[in-house]
Design a protein around this motif. Structure first.
Motif, PDB file in Angstrom:
ATOM      1  N   ARG A 140       1.808  45.767 -46.194  1.00  0.00           N
ATOM      2  CA  ARG A 140       2.007  46.064 -47.619  1.00  0.00           C
ATOM      3  C   ARG A 140       2.498  47.496 -47.789  1.00  0.00           C
ATOM      4  NH1 ARG A 140      -2.224  45.121 -52.642  1.00  0.00           N
ATOM      5  NH2 ARG A 140      -0.709  45.534 -54.280  1.00  0.00           N
ATOM      6  N   ARG A 141       1.973  48.413 -46.974  1.00  0.00           N
ATOM      7  CA  ARG A 141       2.468  49.788 -47.017  1.00  0.00           C
ATOM      8  C   ARG A 141       3.965  49.840 -46.704  1.00  0.00           C
ATOM      9  NH1 ARG A 141      -1.490  54.366 -44.354  1.00  0.00           N
ATOM     10  NH2 ARG A 141      -3.298  54.022 -45.681  1.00  0.00           N
ATOM     11  N   ALA A 142       4.356  49.122 -45.664  1.00  0.00           N
ATOM     12  CA  ALA A 142       5.759  49.141 -45.237  1.00  0.00           C
ATOM     13  C   ALA A 142       6.669  48.601 -46.335  1.00  0.00           C
ATOM     14  CB  ALA A 142       5.930  48.339 -43.953  1.00  0.00           C
ATOM     15  N   LEU A 185      11.770  60.468 -38.836  1.00  0.00           N
ATOM     16  CA  LEU A 185      10.748  59.427 -38.855  1.00  0.00           C
ATOM     17  C   LEU A 185       9.368  59.966 -39.207  1.00  0.00           C
ATOM     18  CD1 LEU A 185      11.734  57.389 -35.671  1.00  0.00           C
ATOM     19  CD2 LEU A 185      12.097  56.739 -38.061  1.00  0.00           C
ATOM     20  N   ALA A 186       9.204  61.287 -39.199  1.00  0.00           N
ATOM     21  CA  ALA A 186       7.870  61.873 -39.378  1.00  0.00           C
ATOM     22  C   ALA A 186       7.218  61.456 -40.686  1.00  0.00           C
ATOM     23  CB  ALA A 186       7.953  63.399 -39.288  1.00  0.00           C
ATOM     24  N   VAL A 187       7.955  61.563 -41.802  1.00  0.00           N
ATOM     25  CA  VAL A 187       7.353  61.231 -43.101  1.00  0.00           C
ATOM     26  C   VAL A 187       7.083  59.738 -43.229  1.00  0.00           C
ATOM     27  CG1 VAL A 187       7.743  61.170 -45.591  1.00  0.00           C
ATOM     28  CG2 VAL A 187       8.189  63.262 -44.312  1.00  0.00           C
ATOM     29  N   PRO A 188       8.080  58.863 -43.002  1.00  0.00           N
ATOM     30  CA  PRO A 188       7.777  57.433 -43.169  1.00  0.00           C
ATOM     31  C   PRO A 188       6.679  56.933 -42.250  1.00  0.00           C
ATOM     32  CG  PRO A 188      10.009  57.742 -42.307  1.00  0.00           C
ATOM     33  CD  PRO A 188       9.519  59.076 -42.746  1.00  0.00           C
ATOM     34  N   LEU A 189       6.662  57.380 -40.995  1.00  0.00           N
ATOM     35  CA  LEU A 189       5.613  56.925 -40.089  1.00  0.00           C
ATOM     36  C   LEU A 189       4.271  57.538 -40.460  1.00  0.00           C
ATOM     37  CD1 LEU A 189       7.421  56.888 -36.633  1.00  0.00           C
ATOM     38  CD2 LEU A 189       6.979  54.989 -38.196  1.00  0.00           C
TER      39      LEU A 189
END
Length: 198
Positions: A140-142, A185-189
């Protein structure tokens, strides 16, 4: 006879990284993402290349950069991009704009869920964290993150959407590509792995 694509129900969320040969940028992104997400059966992370052969290892310099970033290159083998792979992905992140265009051309309905890696990272940086991390379920987060990022497309400026290809380049070129990928990728991951706020 071509095998049928895997059912969307056997893995709940699929992330596909795409570059040209699938031996430098996209495997770096794939294996780095896997190392950050850790064991999470609900999320599947893979990669492919628009001009890739099958079963080629990452370049040695890409392997070294990946290890420095904390990823594991063992067992990797390249594979060509297919319409089926794009169709099955919930999110497609590409090394450059040309790969984004080719991915969408392979399966046009994927246009709304296909971004360059750097583009997605920049847009994710403008998303209020609570909009995503309030959900416990990683799937759901993704999906929430994709919706938030999609809503910002065209509204948030992305100065450098492409990550240059380091293939046949110097160690510095590979390190620069690895740093751009990791930074993007730091923020999305981080949003996907952040502990839920009470």
């Amino acid at each position: 006879m071509r095998a049928a694509p895997a059912s969307r129900h056997d893995v709940r969320f699929r992330l596909l990284f795409v570059c040209t040969g699938n031996i430098c940028r996209s495997p770096l992104a794939e294996r780095l993402t896997r190392s950050i997400l850790g064991p999470c059966p609900a999320l599947q992370v893979t990669s492919a290349g628009t001009r890739a052969g099958a079963g080629t290892q990452m370049t040695e310099r890409a392997r070294r950069v990946l290890v420095r970033l904390g990823g594991d290159p063992d067992g990797f083998g390249s594979r060509p991009l297919t319409p089926e792979l794009v169709a099955a992905a919930d999110l497609v992140l590409t090394a450059a704009s040309e790969h984004r265009a080719e991915s969408v051309a392979a399966f046009p309905p994927a246009a709304t869920r296909t971004f360059t890696i750097a583009e997605f990272g920049t847009l994710a940086g403008s998303v209020p964290p609570l909009a995503v991390i309030c959900h416990e379920d990683p799937v759901r987060r993704a999906h929430t993150l994709i919706g938030e990022v999609r809503a910002r497309r065209g509204l948030v400026r992305v100065d450098q959407p492409d990550i240059p290809d380091p293939y046949c380049g110097s160690r510095l070129a590979y390190r620069a590509a690895g740093r751009r990928i990791a930074k993007s990728l730091a923020v999305p991951l981080g949003l996907l792995t952040h502990s839920r706020v009470a």
